[in-house]
Design an enzyme around this catalytic site. Structure first.
Site, PDB file in Angstrom:
ATOM      1  N   HIS A   1      38.787  19.643  -0.405  1.00  0.00           N
ATOM      2  CA  HIS A   1      38.244  19.254  -1.978  1.00  0.00           C
ATOM      3  C   HIS A   1      38.978  17.963  -2.339  1.00  0.00           C
ATOM      4  O   HIS A   1      39.115  17.786  -3.542  1.00  0.00           O
ATOM      5  CB  HIS A   1      38.716  20.336  -2.777  1.00  0.00           C
TER       6      HIS A   1
ATOM      7  N   LEU B   1      31.995  19.924   6.106  1.00  0.00           N
ATOM      8  CA  LEU B   1      31.541  19.638   4.637  1.00  0.00           C
ATOM      9  C   LEU B   1      31.800  20.895   3.858  1.00  0.00           C
ATOM     10  O   LEU B   1      31.535  22.176   4.458  1.00  0.00           O
ATOM     11  CB  LEU B   1      30.362  19.108   4.657  1.00  0.00           C
ATOM     12  N   ASP B   2      32.553  20.749   2.777  1.00  0.00           N
ATOM     13  CA  ASP B   2      32.546  21.973   1.992  1.00  0.00           C
ATOM     14  C   ASP B   2      31.320  22.570   1.719  1.00  0.00           C
ATOM     15  O   ASP B   2      30.290  22.040   1.565  1.00  0.00           O
ATOM     16  CB  ASP B   2      33.241  21.532   0.676  1.00  0.00           C
ATOM     17  N   ARG B   3      31.199  24.018   1.401  1.00  0.00           N
ATOM     18  CA  ARG B   3      29.994  24.680   1.116  1.00  0.00           C
ATOM     19  C   ARG B   3      29.112  23.865   0.250  1.00  0.00           C
ATOM     20  O   ARG B   3      27.843  23.759   0.504  1.00  0.00           O
ATOM     21  CB  ARG B   3      30.408  26.116   0.674  1.00  0.00           C
TER      22      ARG B   3
END
Length: 272
Positions: free
Chosen positions: A170, A65-67
């Protein structure tokens, strides 16, 4: 006088959604990196290391998962399970569901099939090859605030469901921005005046994107397992404030039986 050594506060444990002998799912807090990377300058807390210390054993990441994104994050507890779960993600056998708050009134339903180039910063984006990317979106709710955040006397926002079929970097953010409905607090694709309003007046300091559901076939049980996470406190409070509480999710897990009914799948031990 004797000086007292400074003590370091122990990090808060991660909320465990589900655990068995082979895998574990936790609720990742937004703003936390999954593991150490070149982007980790100055960071001291990572999901992978925190969970390893919490369990007292090694864990294997099988997806990301993105930050800034919170939600369901799955780890394997041994190398065999890691290989099986990684294969499930690679072969797109896992279904993912996200909630996002966006600017404007998003489309009722739309599928965005738009290739994306990697944005890793190591090479110019134009030199990167295009990769297939497909996301299905559905508008769940809308809100109109009697506040002139921008140039209009009212400000409109939507709660969108996103179901990505691919997992590009993203992807959801970029596809929603392509539709003209960027996610709130997306600094790159959104509009600063709206982002600041949510941070300063609505107590929403981070990207309003949450991975609320993950469904996969358990590699050793051979049953479908659905994992759910509640959005973090800021996100959940906003849903209630906007009258969208019907779309709130809770931490939990359930099995899907052959007749399409479900039964709870409780964590095997309480670690959170």
């Amino acid at each position: 006088m004797t000086a007292t050594p400074a003590t370091t506060a122990r990090p808060a444990p991660l909320a465990v959604i589900y655990r068995d002998a082979r895998l574990i799912a936790v609720a990742k807090p937004p703003g936390m990196l999954v593991h150490r990377t070149a982007l980790a300058r100055g960071e001291t807390r990572f999901v992978m290391q925190t969970l390893r210390d919490q369990l007292g054993q090694h864990v294997y990441p099988v997806h990301r998962l993105d930050r800034p994104t919170g939600g369901v994050l799955l780890f394997a507890l041994d190398s065999e399970a890691a290989a099986a779960l990684t294969r499930s993600f690679t072969e797109q056998q896992v279904t993912k569901r996200y909630l996002a708050v966006v600017r404007g009134w998003g489309p009722e339903a739309i599928s965005v099939d738009a290739p994306l180039r990697e944005e890793d910063g190591l090479r110019p984006k134009a030199e990167m090859p295009e990769q297939a990317a497909l996301t299905h979106f559905r508008r769940l709710a809308t809100a109109e605030l009697p506040v002139a955040v921008d140039r209009y006397p009212q400000s409109r926002y939507s709660l969108m469901e996103a179901r990505p079929e691919t997992g590009r970097r993203h992807q959801i953010r970029r596809h929603l921005a392509r539709c003209g409905h960027p996610i709130i607090n997306d600094a790159k694709h959104g509009k600063g005046i709206h982002n600041r309003y949510f941070r300063d007046h609505l107590d929403c300091p981070h990207l309003l994107l949450s991975a609320v559901q993950l469904t996969l076939t358990h590699p050793f049980e051979e049953r479908r397992l659905t994992l759910e996470a509640a959005p973090d406190d800021h996100f959940s409070a906003l849903l209630i404030r906007f009258g969208w509480q019907a779309h709130l999710t809770r931490h939990g897990a359930r099995w899907q039986t052959p007749d399409a009914s479900t039964t709870p799948a409780e964590p095997s031990d309480a670690l959170s």
